[in-house]
Design a protein around this motif. Structure first.
Motif, PDB file in Angstrom:
ATOM      1  N   HIS A  33     -46.281   1.716  33.690  1.00  0.00           N
ATOM      2  CA  HIS A  33     -44.809   1.508  33.322  1.00  0.00           C
ATOM      3  C   HIS A  33     -44.591   0.203  32.755  1.00  0.00           C
ATOM      4  O   HIS A  33     -43.991  -0.076  31.805  1.00  0.00           O
ATOM      5  CB  HIS A  33     -44.219   1.947  34.455  1.00  0.00           C
ATOM      6  N   LEU A  34     -45.427  -0.813  33.396  1.00  0.00           N
ATOM      7  CA  LEU A  34     -45.118  -2.299  33.001  1.00  0.00           C
ATOM      8  C   LEU A  34     -45.652  -2.106  31.468  1.00  0.00           C
ATOM      9  O   LEU A  34     -45.053  -3.009  30.916  1.00  0.00           O
ATOM     10  CB  LEU A  34     -45.846  -3.098  33.844  1.00  0.00           C
ATOM     11  N   LEU A  35     -46.709  -1.785  31.356  1.00  0.00           N
ATOM     12  CA  LEU A  35     -47.319  -1.812  30.067  1.00  0.00           C
ATOM     13  C   LEU A  35     -46.425  -1.176  28.955  1.00  0.00           C
ATOM     14  O   LEU A  35     -46.191  -1.584  27.808  1.00  0.00           O
ATOM     15  CB  LEU A  35     -48.671  -1.115  29.943  1.00  0.00           C
ATOM     16  N   SER A  36     -45.557  -0.169  29.330  1.00  0.00           N
ATOM     17  CA  SER A  36     -44.552   0.672  28.688  1.00  0.00           C
ATOM     18  C   SER A  36     -43.435  -0.221  28.281  1.00  0.00           C
ATOM     19  O   SER A  36     -42.421   0.008  27.319  1.00  0.00           O
ATOM     20  CB  SER A  36     -44.165   2.032  29.035  1.00  0.00           C
ATOM     21  N   LEU A  37     -43.055  -1.147  29.120  1.00  0.00           N
ATOM     22  CA  LEU A  37     -42.069  -2.308  29.047  1.00  0.00           C
ATOM     23  C   LEU A  37     -42.406  -3.414  28.275  1.00  0.00           C
ATOM     24  O   LEU A  37     -41.407  -4.205  28.048  1.00  0.00           O
ATOM     25  CB  LEU A  37     -41.568  -2.511  30.424  1.00  0.00           C
ATOM     26  N   SER A  38     -43.706  -3.493  27.802  1.00  0.00           N
ATOM     27  CA  SER A  38     -44.075  -4.862  27.131  1.00  0.00           C
ATOM     28  C   SER A  38     -44.263  -4.745  25.713  1.00  0.00           C
ATOM     29  O   SER A  38     -44.613  -3.756  25.158  1.00  0.00           O
ATOM     30  CB  SER A  38     -45.601  -5.083  27.579  1.00  0.00           C
ATOM     31  N   ASN A  39     -43.825  -5.777  24.913  1.00  0.00           N
ATOM     32  CA  ASN A  39     -43.582  -5.808  23.603  1.00  0.00           C
ATOM     33  C   ASN A  39     -45.267  -6.004  23.069  1.00  0.00           C
ATOM     34  O   ASN A  39     -45.547  -5.810  21.931  1.00  0.00           O
ATOM     35  CB  ASN A  39     -42.881  -7.044  22.999  1.00  0.00           C
ATOM     36  N   VAL A  40     -46.147  -6.105  24.076  1.00  0.00           N
ATOM     37  CA  VAL A  40     -47.497  -6.623  23.654  1.00  0.00           C
ATOM     38  C   VAL A  40     -48.326  -5.215  23.197  1.00  0.00           C
ATOM     39  O   VAL A  40     -49.203  -5.163  22.606  1.00  0.00           O
ATOM     40  CB  VAL A  40     -48.212  -7.104  24.767  1.00  0.00           C
ATOM     41  N   THR A  41     -47.678  -4.050  23.729  1.00  0.00           N
ATOM     42  CA  THR A  41     -48.487  -2.705  23.641  1.00  0.00           C
ATOM     43  C   THR A  41     -47.889  -1.815  22.752  1.00  0.00           C
ATOM     44  O   THR A  41     -48.310  -0.750  22.673  1.00  0.00           O
ATOM     45  CB  THR A  41     -48.300  -2.204  24.964  1.00  0.00           C
ATOM     46  N   LYS A  42     -47.157  -2.378  21.832  1.00  0.00           N
ATOM     47  CA  LYS A  42     -46.638  -1.537  20.908  1.00  0.00           C
ATOM     48  C   LYS A  42     -47.666  -0.676  20.030  1.00  0.00           C
ATOM     49  O   LYS A  42     -48.278  -1.601  19.581  1.00  0.00           O
ATOM     50  CB  LYS A  42     -45.612  -2.349  19.782  1.00  0.00           C
ATOM     51  N   GLY A  43     -47.615   0.447  19.746  1.00  0.00           N
ATOM     52  CA  GLY A  43     -48.499   1.121  19.024  1.00  0.00           C
ATOM     53  C   GLY A  43     -49.720   1.588  19.494  1.00  0.00           C
ATOM     54  O   GLY A  43     -50.611   2.166  18.792  1.00  0.00           O
ATOM     55  N   LEU A  44     -49.903   1.432  20.766  1.00  0.00           N
ATOM     56  CA  LEU A  44     -51.135   1.687  21.344  1.00  0.00           C
ATOM     57  C   LEU A  44     -51.212   2.974  22.115  1.00  0.00           C
ATOM     58  O   LEU A  44     -51.948   3.560  22.672  1.00  0.00           O
ATOM     59  CB  LEU A  44     -51.492   0.583  22.545  1.00  0.00           C
ATOM     60  N   PHE A  45     -49.821   3.634  22.461  1.00  0.00           N
ATOM     61  CA  PHE A  45     -49.768   5.011  22.954  1.00  0.00           C
ATOM     62  C   PHE A  45     -48.374   5.595  22.869  1.00  0.00           C
ATOM     63  O   PHE A  45     -47.408   4.916  22.105  1.00  0.00           O
ATOM     64  CB  PHE A  45     -49.836   4.719  24.625  1.00  0.00           C
ATOM     65  N   LYS A  46     -48.392   6.689  23.103  1.00  0.00           N
ATOM     66  CA  LYS A  46     -47.226   7.745  22.348  1.00  0.00           C
ATOM     67  C   LYS A  46     -46.064   8.118  23.546  1.00  0.00           C
ATOM     68  O   LYS A  46     -45.097   8.244  23.297  1.00  0.00           O
ATOM     69  CB  LYS A  46     -47.323   8.574  21.643  1.00  0.00           C
ATOM     70  N   ARG A  47     -46.812   8.080  24.605  1.00  0.00           N
ATOM     71  CA  ARG A  47     -45.756   8.888  25.925  1.00  0.00           C
ATOM     72  C   ARG A  47     -46.359   8.317  27.143  1.00  0.00           C
ATOM     73  O   ARG A  47     -47.492   7.789  27.264  1.00  0.00           O
ATOM     74  CB  ARG A  47     -45.963  10.120  25.779  1.00  0.00           C
ATOM     75  N   VAL A  48     -45.740   8.378  28.421  1.00  0.00           N
ATOM     76  CA  VAL A  48     -46.107   7.978  29.469  1.00  0.00           C
ATOM     77  C   VAL A  48     -45.886   8.891  30.943  1.00  0.00           C
ATOM     78  O   VAL A  48     -44.888   9.622  30.924  1.00  0.00           O
ATOM     79  CB  VAL A  48     -45.403   6.698  29.910  1.00  0.00           C
ATOM     80  N   LEU A  49     -46.891   9.069  31.474  1.00  0.00           N
ATOM     81  CA  LEU A  49     -46.794   9.837  32.840  1.00  0.00           C
ATOM     82  C   LEU A  49     -47.091   9.133  34.008  1.00  0.00           C
ATOM     83  O   LEU A  49     -47.946   8.348  34.214  1.00  0.00           O
ATOM     84  CB  LEU A  49     -47.791  10.925  32.699  1.00  0.00           C
ATOM     85  N   LEU A  50     -46.155   8.917  34.880  1.00  0.00           N
ATOM     86  CA  LEU A  50     -46.181   8.167  36.220  1.00  0.00           C
ATOM     87  C   LEU A  50     -46.252   8.859  37.296  1.00  0.00           C
ATOM     88  O   LEU A  50     -45.186   9.699  37.583  1.00  0.00           O
ATOM     89  CB  LEU A  50     -44.741   7.313  36.207  1.00  0.00           C
ATOM     90  N   MET A  51     -47.249   8.896  38.166  1.00  0.00           N
ATOM     91  CA  MET A  51     -47.352   9.814  39.310  1.00  0.00           C
ATOM     92  C   MET A  51     -47.299   8.750  40.614  1.00  0.00           C
ATOM     93  O   MET A  51     -48.157   7.878  40.681  1.00  0.00           O
ATOM     94  CB  MET A  51     -48.750  10.480  39.171  1.00  0.00           C
ATOM     95  N   SER A  52     -46.291   8.846  41.515  1.00  0.00           N
ATOM     96  CA  SER A  52     -45.862   8.101  42.588  1.00  0.00           C
ATOM     97  C   SER A  52     -46.086   6.572  42.204  1.00  0.00           C
ATOM     98  O   SER A  52     -46.918   5.802  43.203  1.00  0.00           O
ATOM     99  CB  SER A  52     -47.024   8.504  43.620  1.00  0.00           C
ATOM    100  N   GLY A  53     -45.265   5.998  41.478  1.00  0.00           N
ATOM    101  CA  GLY A  53     -45.308   4.824  40.921  1.00  0.00           C
ATOM    102  C   GLY A  53     -44.592   4.475  39.847  1.00  0.00           C
ATOM    103  O   GLY A  53     -44.339   5.286  39.089  1.00  0.00           O
ATOM    104  N   SER A  54     -43.862   3.120  39.562  1.00  0.00           N
ATOM    105  CA  SER A  54     -43.216   2.731  38.497  1.00  0.00           C
ATOM    106  C   SER A  54     -43.221   1.339  38.447  1.00  0.00           C
ATOM    107  O   SER A  54     -43.584   0.598  39.541  1.00  0.00           O
ATOM    108  CB  SER A  54     -41.758   3.408  38.753  1.00  0.00           C
ATOM    109  N   ALA A  55     -42.515   0.784  37.589  1.00  0.00           N
ATOM    110  CA  ALA A  55     -42.411  -0.550  37.439  1.00  0.00           C
ATOM    111  C   ALA A  55     -41.350  -1.140  38.345  1.00  0.00           C
ATOM    112  O   ALA A  55     -41.317  -2.424  38.702  1.00  0.00           O
ATOM    113  CB  ALA A  55     -42.194  -0.987  36.124  1.00  0.00           C
TER     114      ALA A  55
END
Length: 586
Positions: free
Chosen positions: A240-262
């Motif tokens: 989740h932290l990586l999905s909130l980061s500008n650094v990771t743009k273009g590295l993945f398309k969707r996110v699955l979070l199991m028992s944890g979040s940012a």
């Protein structure tokens, strides 16, 4: 389970295993940017085989002066890399997983490896095994979707090994599964807020891995434009932290979070906490200097065993977590992964473009019960009531207000004397359930945001790998139990087949893995049949996963409604009394 002194003697022996083609039979081979890689054909589900490439270095090993530095590129190797077995796990002292994990290759700082599991039919056709010749990448074929999974372990322990993260269920359904090790505990998350030890090295390793996937996906028959990022527990927090980061743009398309979040629930991104943690650890280690260069030099020269001993002491003092991700100071001049408070970033709409699934289990903290007893969590709360709050509040709220809030939580949950059964509810609600509801609510209220889906995993298995692996008995469904319905728990299970499903447990694993597959194919957990609907902000509907193939999309029950309302009140009071703990975020 303690993996430490017994393996330190051999830790230095691990390195990239390079062999010539004449030394062993190479079942399957691919050529990636750094050279030829030889893997194994392994048995999957449905009586199929898959290609498994294990222990591939995705960065130079962080040894010596590189111990706290960003990973350097892998140097090309001659001949073949033997990727038939996993590499060593990263240095750690396990206080969580018990018999659920069974590492076979020891422990070492030379642990930066990826495991790539590929449907056999997806592999590119190799024209030649001559390393001076090229190979047919995959022609005009698009490539198959890729799941990159970040392991959990409270930022302190764990690995991407197939003992707990067996790929068999998922890879047999036509996707590539990538698990990996990253630096953890003091090696991954110690922060001195200096250029030499800025913190978040574990997150930086994860970014390095995602970039490695982009460059090498097609060599394995994967589609680099179709990567799903997933994680469980602390791994979900990282994802989740990586999905909130500008650094990771273009590295993945969707996110699955199991028992944890940012949302900082079981951790805090506070630089104040990071500084306190560093000071305490250095004191335990016997380093009393305030000179950052001297501290760095001592840390890179200190033997691994001494660092692990000090880390174990501080890990006990920390409780469930100790070293954690930190909000980064832009004055360090480094690429920042966490550039602001995660809640602020979510409310601003960071990462809203990613379709997302968020999940929690019905009785999360039964998993931690023995650990909680070991650290005497009730005694800690009696000595310091602030322990019952999510740690971020203690570092961002006026002390008298924070203490008042802690007492409100104690009064809400306990009828008189503190007791473990009631604390397990506090633990579940504070660390997992409430954050899950808030994350999906923030997303669902966001204009033009991708859909978000929420589930509660409440399936009570006939055979629970978690109960067996931890020798526990409880009602409900604990932390990690949803994970064992998506990944095969090879340390616990026998060699039998799960698919095609025969038993009730088999059917649940088939259903849970199909949610993942459908999510990767069409950005929702069910491509064809209705039943699991996106979260609506005013309703907070979620899928209650209690029996296989039975859709049950429900609204929060009365207990959950009251709990959400109670913690909304706690959070609002905390915000109204917040301290200025900001750093330069720009």
């Amino acid at each position: 389970m303690l993996w430490r002194c017994s393996v330190l003697a051999i830790a230095a022996c691990f390195s990239v295993n390079i062999v010539s083609s004449s030394e062993f039979k190479c079942d399957v081979r691919v050529r990636i940017e750094s050279g030829w890689v030889c893997g194994l054909r392994r048995r999957g589900e449905y009586n199929t085989e898959y290609a498994s490439f294990r222990g591939i270095p995705y960065g130079q090993q962080p040894l010596g002066e590189l111990r706290f530095k960003e990973l350097q590129p892998v140097k090309p190797w001659p001949n073949y890399l033997d990727a038939t077995e996993e590499g060593p796990i990263c240095p750690q002292t396990d206080g969580l997983y018990g018999a659920l994990v069974a590492p076979t290759q020891g422990m070492s700082e030379s642990c930066i490896h990826a495991n790539v599991h590929v449907p056999y039919a997806a592999l590119p056709v190799v024209k030649s095994t001559d390393e001076d010749k090229d190979y047919d990448n995959i022609g005009n074929k698009k490539g198959v979707p890729i799941l990159v999974f970040i392991h959990g372990g409270g930022f302190q322990v764990g690995s991407g090994d197939a003992d707990l993260h067996g790929p068999e269920y998922l890879v047999s359904k036509g996707i590539i599964v990538i698990t990996f090790n990253y630096r953890i505990n003091v090696f991954g998350f110690l922060s001195l807020n200096t250029p030499k030890i800025p913190g978040n090295m574990g997150l930086r390793d994860q970014v390095t891995l995602l970039r490695w996937v982009q460059r090498n996906a097609r060599a394995f028959g994967g589609d680099p434009s179709d990567v799903t990022l997933a994680g469980q527990s602390a791994g979900a927090t990282c994802a989740h932290l990586l999905s909130l980061s500008n650094v990771t743009k273009g590295l993945f398309k969707r996110v699955l979070l199991m028992s944890g979040s940012a949302m900082p629930a079981y951790y805090t991104v506070s630089p104040i906490y990071a500084k306190q943690s560093a000071t305490r650890f250095l004191t335990i280690l016997g380093i009393n200097s305030s000179d950052p260069d001297f501290i760095h030099d001592r840390l890179v020269k200190t033997p691994l065993e001494d660092i692990l001993n000090a880390n174990s002491v501080y890990q006990y003092e920390g409780g469930i977590v100790s070293f954690v991700p930190v909000r980064e100071d832009k004055q360090l001049g480094l690429e920042r992964i966490v550039d602001d408070d995660p809640i602020t970033l979510m409310e601003q709409g960071r990462g809203k473009e990613y379709p997302m699934i968020v999940g929690f289990s019905s009785n999360e903290c039964e998993f931690f019960k023995r650990r909680l007893l070991y650290i005497d969590i009730l005694g800690r709360i009696k000595a310091n009531p602030l322990v019952i709050l999510r740690p971020e509040i203690s570092f961002s709220t006026l002390s008298d207000v924070a203490l008042s809030l802690a007492n409100k939580v104690i009064d809400w949950y306990f009828q008189g004397e503190l007791n473990m059964e009631d604390y397990l509810e506090v633990c579940r609600d504070t660390l997992f359930m409430y954050p899950a509801f808030k994350v999906v609510e923030w997303r669902a209220r966001m204009h033009d945001a991708a859909p978000v889906y929420l589930y509660q995993f409440a399936y009570e298995a006939d055979f629970s790998a978690v109960k067996v692996g931890l020798n526990l008995q409880y009602n409900g469904t604990a932390h990690v139990e949803d994970l064992t319905n998506i990944f095969r728990g090879n340390a616990i299970l026998d060699d039998g087949q799960t698919f095609p499903p025969v038993s009730r447990d088999d059917s649940m694993k088939d259903w849970m893995t199909q949610f993942v597959i459908d999510f990767m194919h069409c950005n929702k957990p069910s491509c064809s049949e209705p039943g699991w609907y996106p979260v609506q902000a005013d309703h907070l509907n979620y899928e209650n996963i209690q029996e296989p193939t039975v859709h049950d999309n429900v609204l929060p029950n009365e207990y959950q409604q009251h709990t959400i309302k109670f913690f909304d009140m706690i959070e609002q009071i905390a915000r109204n009394s917040s301290l200025d703990t900001s750093i330069t975020t720009g």
